[in-house]
Design a protein around this motif. Sequence first.
Motif, PDB file in Angstrom:
ATOM      1  N   LEU A  10      -4.009 -32.406  19.614  1.00 56.32           N
ATOM      2  CA  LEU A  10      -4.019 -31.679  18.354  1.00 56.32           C
ATOM      3  C   LEU A  10      -3.354 -32.507  17.252  1.00 56.32           C
ATOM      4  N   PRO A  11      -3.792 -32.316  16.004  1.00 54.54           N
ATOM      5  CA  PRO A  11      -3.167 -33.048  14.894  1.00 54.54           C
ATOM      6  C   PRO A  11      -1.706 -32.646  14.735  1.00 54.54           C
ATOM      7  N   ARG A  55      -8.295 -22.042  10.165  1.00 51.29           N
ATOM      8  CA  ARG A  55      -7.960 -23.183  11.032  1.00 51.29           C
ATOM      9  C   ARG A  55      -9.240 -23.802  11.594  1.00 51.29           C
ATOM     10  N   PHE A  56     -10.164 -22.960  12.026  1.00 53.02           N
ATOM     11  CA  PHE A  56     -11.441 -23.451  12.548  1.00 53.02           C
ATOM     12  C   PHE A  56     -12.166 -24.295  11.498  1.00 53.02           C
ATOM     13  N   ARG A  61     -13.767 -29.534   9.161  1.00 51.75           N
ATOM     14  CA  ARG A  61     -13.962 -30.470   8.050  1.00 51.75           C
ATOM     15  C   ARG A  61     -13.234 -31.780   8.283  1.00 51.75           C
ATOM     16  N   ALA A  62     -12.078 -31.730   8.929  1.00 54.81           N
ATOM     17  CA  ALA A  62     -11.309 -32.937   9.218  1.00 54.81           C
ATOM     18  C   ALA A  62     -11.834 -33.695  10.434  1.00 54.81           C
ATOM     19  N   CYS A  67     -13.242 -34.996  17.506  1.00 56.69           N
ATOM     20  CA  CYS A  67     -12.318 -36.003  18.058  1.00 56.69           C
ATOM     21  C   CYS A  67     -11.761 -35.549  19.401  1.00 56.69           C
ATOM     22  N   ILE A  68     -11.443 -34.262  19.521  1.00 51.37           N
ATOM     23  CA  ILE A  68     -10.914 -33.746  20.793  1.00 51.37           C
ATOM     24  C   ILE A  68     -11.968 -33.866  21.892  1.00 51.37           C
TER      25      ILE A  68
END
Length: 247
Positions: A10-11, A55-56, A61-62, A67-68
């Motif tokens: 997680l970021p 959050r979703f 968007r990021a 990535c996960i």
Amino acid sequence: MHWSVIEPLLPTKVRGVPRADDRKVLNGIFWRLRTGAPWADIPARYGPHTTCVNRFNRWRRAGHWACILHAISSTYDGDVQMIDSSSIRVHQHAATVKKDERSRCMGRSRGGLTTKIHALVDAEGRPVRLKLTEDQAHDGRSAADMLETVRAGHILLADRAYDGDVLRAEMAERGAWANIRAMPNRVKVFPFSPWVCRQRNAVERFFNKLKRFRAVATRYDKCDDNFLASVQLASIRIWLRSYESVT
């Protein structure tokens, strides 16, 4: 076990007010993914539904969901991969956009508006690459940018929809074997093993598992990126359950 795998991915960069508990919010997102319910119906035990949907969307968007999934699926080091596609019916609420603004991944078929999910999976039926197209998109041409993980010594399994000279030539250049059932009207003959091709049912089992998530089995999202993010989240759960089954 699932949380122990996801948490390190997680970021961690947080600006301003500390964000709500990641585990609680993710459980709310996964609850909506599993049930297909509207965001506003997320139970209060997961916190405000606005926190879950924000959050979703923000992490979509990021690029965090992609990535996960990439981090989890990159552990695969086998030599057999298989590709296929499956059509998803678009819900009437997702189809309520202006005709000139309609998503490029909603195609018109006899059953109405549909979206096609393309998936490249490993020998265990775990997703390696995912893609969305309109339902009428040609499977073989749509797979052109999904096969970068197929390398020398690998085997690619696919059905007749992927039988094309361009794809076969590309696999041969890489030193991979495209074990694809030929179209009945094909003149040139290629090596083909029916026994190896039977292993391709793993990709069918993947789509069966994927459609157990109601938010994926029917497309409720108007935005392509949101629906693809839902498919990615469901794929993350499939990977984590496979880890759990071998421990």
